[in-house]
Structures are given as structure tokens and as C-alpha cells.
Design an enzyme around this catalytic site. Sequence first.
Site, mmCIF file in Angstrom:
data_model
loop_
_atom_site.group_PDB
_atom_site.id
_atom_site.type_symbol
_atom_site.label_atom_id
_atom_site.label_comp_id
_atom_site.label_asym_id
_atom_site.label_seq_id
_atom_site.Cartn_x
_atom_site.Cartn_y
_atom_site.Cartn_z
ATOM 1 C CG ASP A 39 -2.184 0.853 0.965
ATOM 2 O OD1 ASP A 39 -2.152 1.708 0.040
ATOM 3 O OD2 ASP A 39 -3.179 0.705 1.689
HETATM 4 C C1 NOJ Z 1 -4.008 3.932 0.223
HETATM 5 C C2 NOJ Z 1 -5.183 3.012 0.347
HETATM 6 O O1 NOJ Z 1 -5.105 2.311 1.564
HETATM 7 C C3 NOJ Z 1 -5.324 2.009 -0.791
HETATM 8 O O2 NOJ Z 1 -6.549 1.364 -0.653
HETATM 9 C C4 NOJ Z 1 -5.182 2.693 -2.111
HETATM 10 O O3 NOJ Z 1 -5.360 1.757 -3.145
HETATM 11 C C5 NOJ Z 1 -3.829 3.368 -2.175
HETATM 12 N N1 NOJ Z 1 -3.731 4.373 -1.126
HETATM 13 C C6 NOJ Z 1 -3.554 4.020 -3.516
HETATM 14 O O4 NOJ Z 1 -4.302 5.142 -3.667
#
Ligand code: NOJ
Length: 766
Positions: free
Chosen positions: A295
Site C-alpha cells: 500500500d
Molecule cells: C491507500 C489506500 O489504503 C489504498 O486502498 C489505495 O489503493 C492506495 N492508497 C492508492 O491510492
Amino acid sequence: MLFLNLKKYKDMRRGIFAVCLALLVCACGSKKSADAEMDKFVKNLMRKMTLEEKIGQLNLLSVGFDVTGPILSQGVEDKIEKGLVGGVFNTYTPDAVKKLQDIAITKSRLKIPLLFGYDVIHGHKTIFPIPLGLSASWDLDLINRTAKAAASEASADGLHWTFSPMVDISRDPRWGRVSEGSGEDPYLGSEVAKAMVRGYEQDGMSNPEAVMSCVKHFALYGASEAGRDYNTTDMSRQRMYNEYFPPYKAAVDAGASTVMTSFNEVDGIPATANKWLIDNMLRKEWGFQGFVVTDYTGIMEMVQHGMGNKTKVSELAINAGIDMDMVSEYFIDELPALAPSGKVKIEAIDAACRRILEAKYKLGLFTDPYRGASAERAAKQIMSAEKLSLSKEAAIKSMVLLKNDRQVLPLNAAKKIAFIGPLVKNQRDLIGNWSGAGSWKQAVSLWDALETSYGKGKFLYAKGCNLVDDEALRNKLNPHGGSIIPDSKTPQQLISEAVQTAQQSDVVVAVLGESFGMSGEAASRSGIGLLDNQKELLKALKKTGKPIVLVLMNGRPLVLQWENDNLDAILETWFAGTQAGPAIAEALFGAANPSGKVTMTFPRNVGQIPVYYNHKNTGRPFDATQKYTTKYLDVPNEPLYPFGYGLSYTTFKYSNVALTGQILTSNGAIEASVSVSNTGQYAGEEVVQFYIRDLAGSVTRPVKELKGFEKIMLNPGESKDVKFTITPEMLAFYNADLQLVSEPGEFHVFIGGSSATANKAEFTLK
Ligand code: NOJ
């Protein structure tokens, strides 16, 4: 004669079988040769790559529109040119994509195309209801079609990869991200996960309208303590295997191309460094073949987790099995030195690079780096009439009728109706959170839909209150896309205007809820009721004595005890998407009949959380005659609205559950059935739910577990038989040794319209 026919028939069957086998062999053969070609291509390419270029493929940078963390990605174009970037996200539209892709394929040494990802969560530009809402439809075909439509728009806009579905089970509505998932149940969550993965990925990446899915957040992100986002999780393996893992596994089995690790720790080790999780579970146990991405800044954050310095956390991540580093850029900084030191094996870097190149190959990027994206294709596919109509259908099917006393709904348009509340004319919030590429200006408000259908001046209106009066909260929401501007009138003026308007009406429709930023990422709340100012409005309206319908727009289960006790009807519409207004108008006036059922328990108060239907019994289940049994002194154990609950304008009657036998053998099956009748005045859909309770096991078992469901349509007076097949495999669970077993014993089968059903039969597994 009969013999001859039979012989002919058998010959024919043999012939068909032989043809099928030949086709299968042929298909397997051509898959094998396609795999061999890919293998050859990737090997050849990797032979030419330097270590730095291989590590470059593992680097995913954020460029463009949205960020969900610190803005870190700098000098991106230069890095692309140097071959130090494998993919980017937050850039879309054919032109913007082309601009960056052209650098990769013309200026970088090996001309390896970039991957383009984005959070296409509930629609790309045509926005569908938030995932929690979509799951409340219990309509897997519908959910699949929304994912397919999202993929069609995203791919036309130059994207190859969506960071969806989010399949995290959650039992805590304080956690804002429950809006992005399918609620609390592992079985339903798994079914939705499969439907979405298949919707995005279609028949494979050779289909130009398919995009790679990304199962997230692996794992247990929905179990963060106290519902506070990014918080620690800690749970037994028993619970992990039986209750939280199934949807991730289902998505992998359905063919998901990628998996994203979660921010939280699992068993004391952040998911992004958790070798057991990634290497053992995901790859070895589940056979996942795609690539794993972290993430946002997941590797960097492990320094804060206390896992070591930049070098150490990079080593941990690659050795755990991470392939792609989202935004941290720790891999490109650290791996070039770590590899020769032996702390990181070159094979681990090679394996990660290979998986990413394979994904690019399967997408066809080495043949067409734009994958057929063009402004013309985008114009044709994006927000087409078909997609808008799907958005309306999805909005209607996602709504849940929580209360409807004395059939106040559907409304009679001949009556004087006052629409009151800050969300009546609102467009901004309708598309909810995680609707990045969607334009709220294209969302149709309830008021606009009413005027389109019934003409101007037909209904009364008052704003009644600000959506958010609390300045401190507004200041947290507005910098992140919120546009909550307090009215020039004082709260008292707004309320008295609303009361006067209500007094002129026969019925009041109050449209209230959350601002979109009050749920989603980093949007946990410790109180999950309507905000105080909205409640004050409702209390003032209640004093008018008029019937009150509450239409809710929000991203999580809310605490609605007062509303349930005091208002006449409650319609939960979630954040319903681009076509929210027309969909809600149709439901309010009876052109559509709500059929959604909540997929997350609505608690009576925050103190009950976590409250979920598939809990264990305890050694002292509640007994009102006994003091020392499990209970609260101030609130019942039961929630306000249980999992699977939802009303309709019509009523359904269930027959008793009938079983084809009472004994299930280890290789046998029993059929459980009910007859469901529409006993009301309206045609309507009902979600027939099938639960099982295992009465005794080698480990304690939940009081009920969803094992199947079917959504049926019934006209007034019509009845249908609904059947479910019970097999021993369906009764399997992970025991104390984490082995999947079906244990002989007594079972109860429940079939009804919610998890609270007591409509039951019994059988024994021998
Ligand atoms: C953080 C989030 O937790 C995740 O779900 C998302 O896909 C990513 N950022 C990318 O934006």
C-alpha cells in the site's frame, strides 16, 4: 430398437466427449505455448537488464490527480527515462497516459512500457453506489456488471489496473473504510469478491476492456483496533482462517492478477514484511501467481512501526515476497546495495521483476503500450447511456428500507410533500468517497430528479440545517475535497424555516446523513450517529406531528436508535452514485421497490461494537431470568438492524424449512427448501438467506453462518420454491490444528429473510 437408439446415443456422447477433450487439450496446449512464449520473451528481456533496471520495474510512483499520503514522487519523468519506474498511478485519460508512456517506450534504454494503475473503486467516471451499498443488493450479477462497466471506462481512459476489490471483513462501523468493502460476512464477502474480480478481469487481459484487479488489503485491515484507521490488529489464527481470510482467497481463486498488502501488522509483523502471510499463505498455500504491491508508502511506514531503518525495512519487504513498492522508493534506493551484500538474494529481485514483466506481457503492453486507449474510445465508452442506466439500477437495488410504519412509503405524489435537509439538493456527496475520476457535477440530485419527473414547484423545500455545523469537523473535511460552506442563515433560522415548511405539508421527507468525507480512508468516527445539528432538526420536525420519512445518505452503518423509535420510515440509500437522485425518487414514489438487505449489522449504540451476527455462543448465553449471563445492563445484546435485514413495500411469507433427509453422509447431500410467497400488494424482490449452525465441534462454532442466498422476484400472490444443497464440504471449518475439516454431529439449517430468522430444521452429519 431401443437398444439401437441407446447405442447411437452412447456413440454420440462418446463423440462429443472426444471433441470436448480435444478442445480442452488444444486449449491447454495453446495456453502452454502462450506461457512458453511469454517465458521466452521475459527471459530474453531480463537478460538485457541491469540490476538497477530490474529494481526500477519494482517502483510504483504516484503522479497526477490524487494522493492518499505524503506527496513524495519527484522527478518522475527523469526516472522513467532512466528505467527506474515500473508503473505509475493517479494518471489517467489517454493523453496524460500517452505523455508518460511515450517517455518509457522512446527514451528509456530498454523501452519497457509502464503500468498505469488507479483506484477505480465503485466506477471510474460513471459512479455506482459505494461498495457497502452495492453489497446490500446481494445481486452478484449486478455487482459483476458494475465492475465490468468500470473496467470498460478505465481501460478506455488508459488504465490497466485497478486497486480493487477491497475485501476486508469488518465488524466495526467506526472504521470509515467499511464503505469500501462488502461488510461483515466471509461467505457474502467471498461471493462479491469473485464477482468483482471476474468483472474487472473478464476472460483475461487480452480483452482490451479488462483491467487487472488488486485484492486488498492483505490482510486483516478491517480488524483495526477500536475502528481507528491504520491501527494495530491482533487476532487468533482460528479467526483469521475461518472468518477473515476467505474473501482474499476467493478473489485469488477467481484469478485476481495482483494483491496489495495492508498497512497493519499481522501477528506482530507488518503485512508488508510478513513472509508467512505473503510467501507461505498467499503464494504457497493459495497458489497465487500474480504480483504483490504494497500500500501507499507501506515499506517506508515500517520504520514507524519499529521494524528498523530504511535499509532494514527494504530488506524485510523484498525477502517477505513484496514485488512492487508503492511510493516509498525504498527499493530503488536500497536494493542495489543490498543485493551484492547477500542480505537480499538476486533471485528475489529477479522473481519480482519477472512477475511484473509478465503482467505487462499479459496486458499486451509490449505489443500496444496504450492498449487501444484513445480519446474516441473514451468518448464512446465513458458515461454511455447504458452505463448511466446501470448506475441507476445499482442505486435502486442497493437501497435498504429500514423502517416503514403504516406504509408511509411509497409516497403519494398527490399529497403535499416537503423535502427537507441539506442533502436534498446536494450533488457533491452523492458519489461518495473513492470516486476519484468521477465528477460530482454530473451526479443528479434528488431535487433535480423530482423536478424532472414532476415539474418545478410541485414539492416544498427547506434546507433545515447545515450538513456539518461543527466547525472543527468542517475544517478536517474541507481541505480534502469537502466543500461544506455554512449557510448565511443561523441554525435557528434554518430550523424554523423547515418547521414552517413541514407544517404546510402532509408528509415530510428529511434527507440527511454524512458528508462524503466522513467515511472512507482516514475517516474513522467514535460516534456514528447523525450529527447533533441534524438530530436537532429531526426533533423539531417531529414536534410538528407530521409523518416523517428519513432518507439517509452515508457510508457506514449509523446508530439510529432515536430515529427508529421516532420516525415513520427510514430509507438507507448510502452514497448512491451518479444516478442517485432518479433512483431515490423512483423508490420513494413506488416506481421501484427497495430490496436491499444490510451486509453489516447496525448497532443500537457504539458500546455494542463489535456486534455481528455470526458470533460465538459463550458459556453463558443471555437468559433474562439469570443474572450471570452475557448481557449489557443498559441495552439488549441484539443490534438495531441485524445482518441481512431489510424491508420491502410488500411482505413475504416463508414456509417451514423442509429437508430431503435428516442424515448427511460424508459423500452425500441434502436439499433444504422453503416456499416463499409475496403476501403484499407490490411486486418485489426478496433475498432468501440460508444459514447453518454447527451445534458442537472440536472448537467452538458460530451461532449461525451464511452458506447461501438467492434473490427472487415475486408478483403479489406469487410463491416460489427456493432450494439449497447441503454438502459436507459446506460444513468444513479450520480446526485447532488449522486443518479444514467437516466434523460429524448435529446441525441446524435456517432459511429466512435475515440473519435473525428462527425458521429452522435439523440434520446430522454422519
Ligand atoms: C491507500 C489506500 O489504503 C489504498 O486502498 C489505495 O489503493 C492506495 N492508497 C492508492 O491510492
